[in-house]
Design a protein around this motif. Structure first.
Motif, PDB file in Angstrom:
ATOM      1  N   PHE A 193      -8.058 -18.499 -13.232  1.00 37.50           N
ATOM      2  CA  PHE A 193      -9.039 -18.610 -14.319  1.00 37.50           C
ATOM      3  C   PHE A 193      -9.160 -20.041 -14.843  1.00 37.50           C
ATOM      4  N   HIS A 194      -8.814 -21.020 -13.998  1.00 37.77           N
ATOM      5  CA  HIS A 194      -8.998 -22.428 -14.326  1.00 37.77           C
ATOM      6  C   HIS A 194     -10.371 -22.844 -13.788  1.00 37.77           C
ATOM      7  N   TYR A 195     -11.406 -22.386 -14.481  1.00 38.61           N
ATOM      8  CA  TYR A 195     -12.754 -22.521 -13.950  1.00 38.61           C
ATOM      9  C   TYR A 195     -13.199 -23.975 -13.829  1.00 38.61           C
ATOM     10  N   GLN A 196     -12.843 -24.811 -14.812  1.00 41.53           N
ATOM     11  CA  GLN A 196     -13.290 -26.196 -14.761  1.00 41.53           C
ATOM     12  C   GLN A 196     -12.624 -26.942 -13.603  1.00 41.53           C
ATOM     13  N   LYS A 197     -11.348 -26.676 -13.371  1.00 41.47           N
ATOM     14  CA  LYS A 197     -10.664 -27.319 -12.249  1.00 41.47           C
ATOM     15  C   LYS A 197     -11.283 -26.876 -10.924  1.00 41.47           C
ATOM     16  N   ALA A 198     -11.603 -25.600 -10.832  1.00 38.15           N
ATOM     17  CA  ALA A 198     -12.251 -25.098  -9.609  1.00 38.15           C
ATOM     18  C   ALA A 198     -13.618 -25.746  -9.439  1.00 38.15           C
ATOM     19  N   ALA A 199     -14.358 -25.847 -10.544  1.00 35.92           N
ATOM     20  CA  ALA A 199     -15.693 -26.456 -10.482  1.00 35.92           C
ATOM     21  C   ALA A 199     -15.597 -27.921 -10.060  1.00 35.92           C
ATOM     22  N   ASN A 200     -14.625 -28.638 -10.597  1.00 35.38           N
ATOM     23  CA  ASN A 200     -14.453 -30.045 -10.221  1.00 35.38           C
ATOM     24  C   ASN A 200     -14.201 -30.190  -8.718  1.00 35.38           C
ATOM     25  N   THR A 201     -13.459 -29.235  -8.167  1.00 39.29           N
ATOM     26  CA  THR A 201     -13.163 -29.287  -6.731  1.00 39.29           C
ATOM     27  C   THR A 201     -14.417 -29.021  -5.915  1.00 39.29           C
ATOM     28  N   TYR A 202     -15.235 -28.059  -6.340  1.00 38.80           N
ATOM     29  CA  TYR A 202     -16.478 -27.796  -5.612  1.00 38.80           C
ATOM     30  C   TYR A 202     -17.447 -28.963  -5.745  1.00 38.80           C
ATOM     31  N   GLU A 203     -17.418 -29.672  -6.873  1.00 38.42           N
ATOM     32  CA  GLU A 203     -18.258 -30.861  -7.021  1.00 38.42           C
ATOM     33  C   GLU A 203     -17.851 -31.922  -5.992  1.00 38.42           C
ATOM     34  N   LYS A 204     -16.548 -32.047  -5.743  1.00 40.20           N
ATOM     35  CA  LYS A 204     -16.081 -32.968  -4.706  1.00 40.20           C
ATOM     36  C   LYS A 204     -16.617 -32.547  -3.336  1.00 40.20           C
ATOM     37  N   LEU A 205     -16.606 -31.244  -3.090  1.00 41.45           N
ATOM     38  CA  LEU A 205     -17.101 -30.741  -1.806  1.00 41.45           C
ATOM     39  C   LEU A 205     -18.603 -31.013  -1.656  1.00 41.45           C
ATOM     40  N   LEU A 206     -19.337 -30.904  -2.752  1.00 38.13           N
ATOM     41  CA  LEU A 206     -20.772 -31.203  -2.696  1.00 38.13           C
ATOM     42  C   LEU A 206     -21.011 -32.662  -2.305  1.00 38.13           C
ATOM     43  N   GLN A 207     -20.195 -33.551  -2.856  1.00 33.35           N
ATOM     44  CA  GLN A 207     -20.334 -34.964  -2.533  1.00 33.35           C
ATOM     45  C   GLN A 207     -20.028 -35.239  -1.062  1.00 33.35           C
ATOM     46  N   LYS A 208     -19.101 -34.466  -0.500  1.00 38.07           N
ATOM     47  CA  LYS A 208     -18.694 -34.677   0.890  1.00 38.07           C
ATOM     48  C   LYS A 208     -19.673 -34.068   1.887  1.00 38.07           C
ATOM     49  N   THR A 209     -20.593 -33.224   1.402  1.00 36.11           N
ATOM     50  CA  THR A 209     -21.491 -32.503   2.327  1.00 36.11           C
ATOM     51  C   THR A 209     -22.956 -32.737   1.967  1.00 36.11           C
ATOM     52  N   GLU A 210     -23.269 -33.948   1.524  1.00 38.25           N
ATOM     53  CA  GLU A 210     -24.635 -34.229   1.051  1.00 38.25           C
ATOM     54  C   GLU A 210     -25.683 -33.998   2.129  1.00 38.25           C
ATOM     55  N   ASN A 211     -25.341 -34.173   3.374  1.00 39.04           N
ATOM     56  CA  ASN A 211     -26.319 -34.029   4.475  1.00 39.04           C
ATOM     57  C   ASN A 211     -26.232 -32.680   5.177  1.00 39.04           C
TER      58      ASN A 211
END
Length: 386
Positions: A193-211
């Motif tokens: 239930f650490h939603y912000q930490k999970a969200a921060n990790t998915y934001e990193k994944l978004l940056q790594k998969t821009e294309n």
């Protein structure tokens, strides 16, 4: 709610880690001595007389077979409800596994640790965790990455999630496939239930998969779910807008109606009622064109409630009239009954008793066909007639 924009005539052609500290433990072992800290191996399954040298391949094979039998024996005893006896056998197995393959020992520790967790045996849990941490230190000192991966999985089994996350962070530095590890880290944060930490990790994944549009969609969906769970409607609406834009770039309109309804609800939570109205109308028109009648109904129902809450009953009735058409098209008799109920209540509020009576009589007819709430609608009809 103020200044909801005028209804835009959508009448348009409808005919078209769990911590164990607080648990009450059942402890068979003394807390001052970890049974897995072996000073001297002395067991009938080992060579007699004892040998200082490493075990030979044949001796290892025989010991492995014996330990597998011990494990099966412990499982059978455990299934009989003899938990204490089972753990005594498991401790013997785990001690002797220190003489064999380290990876198999780690897996065995994770398996027994999971049972210790489920049985609230906090001391046994700590004993096993301590042994795993010793192996973790050994693995890092000797750069045994495969050990660390197996330890992380064992921590997961034992619900030692902070330990698992910390190890995955270490593995991330040298991984050939960091995205998979980041996904695992995000999932573990979410499970805590650490939603912000999970969200921060998915934001990193978004940056790594821009294309990579497919990956972007996958991670945006995850983020949307996280922000819903966290009730962060502002961030949730931003993510849904990004997702809508991405679908539109792909000329893929199929997921849009449901996504737009969800976005409209976010706007409502943020009290952005004008945007909510616009989005609900767009969602309805798109859902209707795709013959997704349940989503079209949900959009109109949400839109009608929006105007009703604002006191705009005339527009609310117009919307419910359209909702009836959608529900008739989809043979949603229960939905029809409930919509007539809402309309009857509004007509009564406006003092239009005859219109209210017509609505309640139609609802009563549907209620009888469904065998549901007949008395309620009969009472509404009787009250108006009296």
């Amino acid at each position: 709610m103020k200044n909801v924009p005028l209804f835009k005539g959508i009448i348009i052609s409808l005919g078209v880690s769990l911590s164990l500290v607080s648990l009450t433990p059942v402890i068979a072992q003394t807390p001052f001595k970890n049974p897995l800290q072996v000073e001297k191996f002395d067991d009938p399954l080992l060579p007699d007389p004892p040998v200082i040298r490493p075990l030979s391949p044949l001796e290892k094979f025989r010991l492995e077979e014996a330990l597998n039998k011990l494990n099966e024996q412990a499982k059978q005893v455990y299934q009989q409800g003899k938990v204490e006896e089972a753990f005594t056998i498991w401790y013997r197995e785990l001690r002797l596994r220190q003489k064999l393959d380290r990876v198999k020992e780690i897996k065995a520790l994770g398996s027994v640790g999971e049972i210790a967790w489920s049985e609230n045996r906090s001391q046994d849990f700590r004993n096993i965790r301590e042994r795993l941490r010793e192996i973790e230190t050994e693995a890092q000192a000797n750069n045994q990455q495969n050990w660390l991966e197996v330890i992380a999985k064992s921590y997961e089994r034992m619900r030692e999630l902070d330990g698992a996350i910390a190890l995955y962070q270490v593995l991330l530095e040298t991984s050939a496939n960091p995205n998979k590890i980041l996904e695992k880290i995000a999932q573990l944060h979410q499970s805590q239930f650490h939603y912000q930490k999970a969200a921060n990790t998915y934001e990193k994944l978004l940056q790594k998969t821009e294309n990579d549009d497919l990956a972007q969609i996958q991670y945006l969906k995850k983020l949307s779910q996280l922000y819903e769970e966290a009730e962060n409607y502002n961030k949730g609406s931003e993510v849904k807008q990004r997702l809508i834009a991405l679908y539109q770039q792909q000329n893929n309109s199929q997921p849009l109606p449901n996504l737009m309804v969800s976005l409209g609800k976010n706007y409502e939570q943020m009290e952005a009622f004008d945007r909510a109205s616009e989005i609900y109308q767009e969602a309805f028109q798109l859902a209707w064109s795709q013959q997704k009648y349940s989503i079209a109904s949900e959009a109109l129902l949400s839109l009608g409630q929006l105007y009703q809450n604002d006191g705009n009953l005339e527009t609310t009735l117009d919307i419910y009239e359209q909702l009836l058409i959608v529900q008739e098209r989809s043979y949603d008799h229960y939905g029809l009954m409930m919509t007539y109920d809402k309309m009857g209540a509004i007509y009564r509020q406006r003092g239009e008793q005859q219109q209210a009576l017509i609505a309640y009589e139609k609802a009563l007819k549907l209620a009888r066909s469904l065998g549901y709430q007949e008395n309620y609608f009969q009472n509404q009809v009787n009250q108006i007639k009296s």
